[in-house]
Design an enzyme around this catalytic site. Sequence first.
Site, PDB file in Angstrom:
ATOM      1  N   SER A 195       5.055  -1.884   0.097  1.00  0.00           N
ATOM      2  CA  SER A 195       4.479  -3.204  -0.155  1.00  0.00           C
ATOM      3  C   SER A 195       5.486  -4.335  -0.081  1.00  0.00           C
ATOM      4  CB  SER A 195       3.797  -3.221  -1.529  1.00  0.00           C
ATOM      5  OG  SER A 195       4.724  -2.915  -2.563  1.00  0.00           O
ATOM      6  N   HIS A 245      -1.822  -0.342   1.520  1.00  0.00           N
ATOM      7  CA  HIS A 245      -1.652  -1.397   2.516  1.00  0.00           C
ATOM      8  C   HIS A 245      -1.899  -0.913   3.941  1.00  0.00           C
ATOM      9  CE1 HIS A 245       0.121  -4.281  -0.393  1.00  0.00           C
ATOM     10  NE2 HIS A 245       0.545  -3.177  -0.973  1.00  0.00           N
ATOM     11  N   LYS A 259      -7.661  -4.902  -1.151  1.00  0.00           N
ATOM     12  CA  LYS A 259      -6.801  -5.468  -0.109  1.00  0.00           C
ATOM     13  C   LYS A 259      -7.640  -5.647   1.161  1.00  0.00           C
ATOM     14  CE  LYS A 259      -2.558  -3.907  -2.272  1.00  0.00           C
ATOM     15  NZ  LYS A 259      -3.141  -3.462  -3.567  1.00  0.00           N
TER      16      LYS A 259
END
Length: 384
Positions: A178, A206, A238
Site C-alpha cells: 500500500s 489494492h 477500495k
Amino acid sequence: MKHFSEIPTLLQAREQQHLLRRRVELQSPQSVQPIINGRQMLSFCSNDYLGLANHPSIADSMKTAIDACGVGSGASHLIDGHHQYHEALERELAAFCGREAALVFSTGYMANMGVMAALMNRQDTIIQDKLNHASLIDGAKLAQAKMLRYRHNDTGHLAQLLTQATGKKLVVTDGVFSMDGDCAPMTDLAQVAGEHDAWVMVDDAHGFGVLGEQGAGLVSEQGLSTSDVQLVVGTLGKAFGTSGAFVAGDQTTIDYLLQFARTYIYTTATPPAVAAATRTALGLVKQADTQRAHLQALIARLRTGLADIGLPPMASRTPVQPVVIGSNERAMRISQHLNERGLLVTAIRPPTVPEGTARLRITLSATHSFAQIDTLLNALEDSQ
C-alpha cells in the site's frame, strides 16, 4: 505505557517532528474532485481506483435494499444478522476469486486479525514480509504465534526463515504493497512455501478490481490455485467502492473460520444494504476492462512525467505511485504547496514508512483525465 500526563508533550513532539496527523473533512461524495474543508480539490489520494464509490447503479442498489430490509443488520452473523444479501455476496466473491467459499467481514483489519488468530497459536510460526500492512502485523500479535519477518519480496530470505519455523507455518504478504505500490512475487512465494509445507495468505486489498482478468486480483493474474495460495483476503472499500472485506479459500477452512474467527463472531454484521450494493459493484468491476486500460494509460503518463521533472516514482505498475522525498519537513512542504494549488496529495511519514523515506503517495482513479495528470505534474514541478 506512557503516563497520562505525558500525552500533551508527546503530541507536541510529533508536531515538531512534522509527524502530527490531521484529518480533512469530506463534504461531498467521494470523487476525483471532492469538496474538502469547503474547497473543491483535485484529489490524488483516495483508493477509489475504478471510481465506483459514488456510482449511481451501486447507490440505487443500496437504496432499494434499504427499502427492502432496513438500515442495520441488528445482530451478529451467528445470531440473526446474516441476511440473504450477505449469503449471496459470499457465494459471488468466492466464484470471483476461484475459491470454494468466502466469508464477509466488517473491515479488512478485522478480516486479517480474525483469520490469523483463528488459525495460528503459540506453537506456530507466521512469516511476514517486512512491508506488510499494520493489520497483518497486528493479526500475528493477536494470534500470539512466533513471528518472523523476511526482507521485502526476498524469497531467498523467506526460504531461510522457513527452515527456522516451528508448528504450523503461514506465509503472509500484501498483494500490492500500500505504501510502495509494488506487487508480491506470488508465484515464487507459493513455490517456496510449498517446499516447506507452509500455507500462503495474501491480502490483495489494492489488487482486486485493478489487476487480473475481470479485476480478479494478483493471485488470479498469476494463475495460482487454492493449492498454491490457500487464503485470499480482499477489501471492498477500495476498487469496489463500498465497505467491508472478505476472505476466500476452501470450504473446510472457511467453515472453520466461521466457528473460530472472533472478529467475525463477536461483532454486528454489516448492513445488508451494503452487501446488496457490493454485489452490484462486483458486476461493474468484472465489466471494467475499459476503465482498467485507461487507468494503466494514466499510470504511464504520470510515471513518464514524474521522471521528466526529476521526481522519479518507485517501481509500481499499480494506481499507487509513491514519490520518495526523504525528510518529513520537505514532504509536508510539498504537500502543502499542492494543497494551496487545489490538489490533494498526502504526505506519508514514519512510522507508516521507514525513517528517511517520507513520501508523496499519489493514487490514481480511472475517473482521472490526462489533463488532470498534467495539472499535477505542473504543480509538482513548481514545488521544486
